[in-house]
Design a protein around this motif. Sequence first.
Motif, PDB file in Angstrom:
ATOM      1  N   ALA A 161      12.087   4.177  -7.733  1.00 17.31           N
ATOM      2  CA  ALA A 161      12.212   2.760  -8.060  1.00 17.31           C
ATOM      3  C   ALA A 161      13.437   2.143  -7.388  1.00 17.31           C
ATOM      4  N   VAL A 162      14.556   2.850  -7.396  1.00 16.14           N
ATOM      5  CA  VAL A 162      15.782   2.340  -6.769  1.00 16.14           C
ATOM      6  C   VAL A 162      15.609   2.250  -5.258  1.00 16.14           C
ATOM      7  N   ILE A 163      15.005   3.271  -4.668  1.00 19.43           N
ATOM      8  CA  ILE A 163      14.775   3.261  -3.215  1.00 19.43           C
ATOM      9  C   ILE A 163      13.900   2.081  -2.819  1.00 19.43           C
ATOM     10  N   VAL A 164      12.812   1.872  -3.567  1.00 17.96           N
ATOM     11  CA  VAL A 164      11.906   0.763  -3.254  1.00 17.96           C
ATOM     12  C   VAL A 164      12.605  -0.575  -3.433  1.00 17.96           C
ATOM     13  N   LEU A 165      13.403  -0.716  -4.498  1.00 12.40           N
ATOM     14  CA  LEU A 165      14.150  -1.962  -4.718  1.00 12.40           C
ATOM     15  C   LEU A 165      15.078  -2.266  -3.549  1.00 12.40           C
ATOM     16  N   LEU A 166      15.902  -1.285  -3.166  1.00 10.15           N
ATOM     17  CA  LEU A 166      16.869  -1.502  -2.094  1.00 10.15           C
ATOM     18  C   LEU A 166      16.180  -1.726  -0.753  1.00 10.15           C
ATOM     19  N   LEU A 167      15.132  -0.951  -0.486  1.00  6.12           N
ATOM     20  CA  LEU A 167      14.402  -1.098   0.769  1.00  6.12           C
ATOM     21  C   LEU A 167      13.709  -2.461   0.828  1.00  6.12           C
ATOM     22  N   ALA A 216       7.711  -0.919 -19.192  1.00 10.62           N
ATOM     23  CA  ALA A 216       8.650  -1.806 -18.499  1.00 10.62           C
ATOM     24  C   ALA A 216       8.237  -1.987 -17.041  1.00 10.62           C
ATOM     25  N   GLY A 217       7.744  -0.906 -16.437  1.00 10.69           N
ATOM     26  CA  GLY A 217       7.261  -1.005 -15.057  1.00 10.69           C
ATOM     27  C   GLY A 217       6.100  -1.984 -14.940  1.00 10.69           C
ATOM     28  N   ILE A 218       5.175  -1.913 -15.904  1.00 12.14           N
ATOM     29  CA  ILE A 218       4.052  -2.864 -15.913  1.00 12.14           C
ATOM     30  C   ILE A 218       4.568  -4.286 -16.041  1.00 12.14           C
ATOM     31  N   ALA A 219       5.547  -4.487 -16.946  1.00 10.37           N
ATOM     32  CA  ALA A 219       6.096  -5.820 -17.174  1.00 10.37           C
ATOM     33  C   ALA A 219       6.793  -6.367 -15.930  1.00 10.37           C
ATOM     34  N   VAL A 220       7.587  -5.531 -15.269  1.00 16.38           N
ATOM     35  CA  VAL A 220       8.314  -5.963 -14.068  1.00 16.38           C
ATOM     36  C   VAL A 220       7.334  -6.290 -12.938  1.00 16.38           C
ATOM     37  N   ALA A 221       6.356  -5.408 -12.732  1.00 17.26           N
ATOM     38  CA  ALA A 221       5.369  -5.649 -11.677  1.00 17.26           C
ATOM     39  C   ALA A 221       4.577  -6.925 -11.943  1.00 17.26           C
ATOM     40  N   THR A 222       4.232  -7.156 -13.212  1.00 15.05           N
ATOM     41  CA  THR A 222       3.483  -8.359 -13.573  1.00 15.05           C
ATOM     42  C   THR A 222       4.334  -9.608 -13.387  1.00 15.05           C
ATOM     43  N   ASN A 266       7.807  -7.295  -7.819  1.00 16.33           N
ATOM     44  CA  ASN A 266       6.506  -6.644  -7.927  1.00 16.33           C
ATOM     45  C   ASN A 266       6.558  -5.209  -7.417  1.00 16.33           C
ATOM     46  N   TYR A 267       7.131  -5.016  -6.252  1.00 15.73           N
ATOM     47  CA  TYR A 267       7.267  -3.674  -5.683  1.00 15.73           C
ATOM     48  C   TYR A 267       8.059  -2.752  -6.605  1.00 15.73           C
ATOM     49  N   THR A 268       9.174  -3.277  -7.125  1.00 18.84           N
ATOM     50  CA  THR A 268      10.046  -2.458  -7.968  1.00 18.84           C
ATOM     51  C   THR A 268       9.302  -1.990  -9.221  1.00 18.84           C
ATOM     52  N   GLY A 269       8.546  -2.905  -9.839  1.00 19.89           N
ATOM     53  CA  GLY A 269       7.766  -2.532 -11.011  1.00 19.89           C
ATOM     54  C   GLY A 269       6.720  -1.487 -10.688  1.00 19.89           C
ATOM     55  N   MET A 270       6.034  -1.646  -9.563  1.00 21.83           N
ATOM     56  CA  MET A 270       5.037  -0.659  -9.155  1.00 21.83           C
ATOM     57  C   MET A 270       5.684   0.700  -8.915  1.00 21.83           C
ATOM     58  N   ALA A 271       6.879   0.700  -8.331  1.00 17.60           N
ATOM     59  CA  ALA A 271       7.581   1.958  -8.084  1.00 17.60           C
ATOM     60  C   ALA A 271       7.987   2.620  -9.401  1.00 17.60           C
ATOM     61  N   TYR A 280       0.835  -1.207   0.000  1.00 19.04           N
ATOM     62  CA  TYR A 280       0.000   0.000   0.000  1.00 19.04           C
ATOM     63  C   TYR A 280       0.867   1.254   0.000  1.00 19.04           C
ATOM     64  N   ALA A 281       1.958   1.225   0.746  1.00 15.98           N
ATOM     65  CA  ALA A 281       2.858   2.375   0.777  1.00 15.98           C
ATOM     66  C   ALA A 281       3.510   2.596  -0.581  1.00 15.98           C
ATOM     67  N   THR A 282       3.881   1.511  -1.249  1.00 19.40           N
ATOM     68  CA  THR A 282       4.507   1.620  -2.564  1.00 19.40           C
ATOM     69  C   THR A 282       3.532   2.182  -3.588  1.00 19.40           C
ATOM     70  N   ILE A 283       2.303   1.660  -3.597  1.00 23.33           N
ATOM     71  CA  ILE A 283       1.295   2.141  -4.545  1.00 23.33           C
ATOM     72  C   ILE A 283       0.966   3.608  -4.283  1.00 23.33           C
ATOM     73  N   ALA A 284       0.757   3.959  -3.016  1.00 19.61           N
ATOM     74  CA  ALA A 284       0.429   5.346  -2.670  1.00 19.61           C
ATOM     75  C   ALA A 284       1.560   6.288  -3.069  1.00 19.61           C
ATOM     76  N   GLY A 285       2.818   5.864  -2.828  1.00 16.06           N
ATOM     77  CA  GLY A 285       3.961   6.695  -3.197  1.00 16.06           C
ATOM     78  C   GLY A 285       4.058   6.898  -4.698  1.00 16.06           C
ATOM     79  N   ALA A 286       3.840   5.818  -5.460  1.00 12.16           N
ATOM     80  CA  ALA A 286       3.914   5.913  -6.920  1.00 12.16           C
ATOM     81  C   ALA A 286       2.835   6.837  -7.471  1.00 12.16           C
ATOM     82  N   ILE A 287       1.618   6.704  -6.961  1.00 12.03           N
ATOM     83  CA  ILE A 287       0.514   7.551  -7.432  1.00 12.03           C
ATOM     84  C   ILE A 287       0.761   9.015  -7.074  1.00 12.03           C
TER      85      ILE A 287
END
Length: 257
Positions: free
Chosen positions: A134-140, A64-70, A120-125, A33-40
């Motif tokens: 995206a990098v922050i979400v990946l590393l976190l 690419a983000g859609i593909a990675v998240a999927t 999934n998180y990285t793609g959503m970011a 939820y935090a990732t989705i809210a941050g991206a939006i």
Amino acid sequence: MASTARQTDSTMYQHELARSGKFLFVIRGAYIYATIAGAIAIMWVFRDFGPFATEAADRAWFIAGIAVATLGAVIRIFTSGWAALGTSGRVKAAAEAAELNTTGPYSLVRNPLYVGRIVNYTGMAMLSGSWAFAVIVLLLSILIYERVSIYEEEFLRGKFGQAHADWAKDVPALFPRFHGWVSPRYKFWWKRMIWRERQKVFLLATSIAGTLFAYYGFDLGAVSTDRMWVLQTWAVVAGLFLLTEIGSWTGYYKDMR
């Protein structure tokens, strides 16, 4: 003596990581939820599909983000469908395992559900259009799930002993190997997969539609005709999710764990 002291310090450090991992395990459901809210929010503020100078490159980034998240969702779907009952559960209070999963995706990596979530998180970011987010979400995500996996590994070692040790010595924790596939012990169970992953699929659709809608300032009339299908697809997914929720309320999934 020095060797013993180092071993003691290492054990204590592992216990500390496991303790923090248990806390993160309990609240892990909030990360998505935090990732989705941050991206939006980022998309709404900057109105940019990607970090590049051209519109075509930015569109490629968003796709690419859609593909990675999927891809992350697909990893979880197959893992959940092949996992045994009483394992990889939705419980958030503590780790549980009726048996040790070592086949299927678990023959390539010990925590395929967490690999799926990190991807999934990285793609959503990425859908935010910001490479930094995206990098922050990946590393976190790697940091969080590394600690969660340490907590679960401590539980599994205590319950399965040598069987866990034999499996863990050859199979990596979070970075999959590309050999050694072992056919799943159980047939793919669609009902259990749907029970476990239905919300995650809905949230994936929500992240895609939500960031696109934010790009247009949440103005439905401003959404271009050629992109309206994204919102329409979200409506279909939302309807299917509601049907599965009704099934849950009526007890259809009561035998699932």
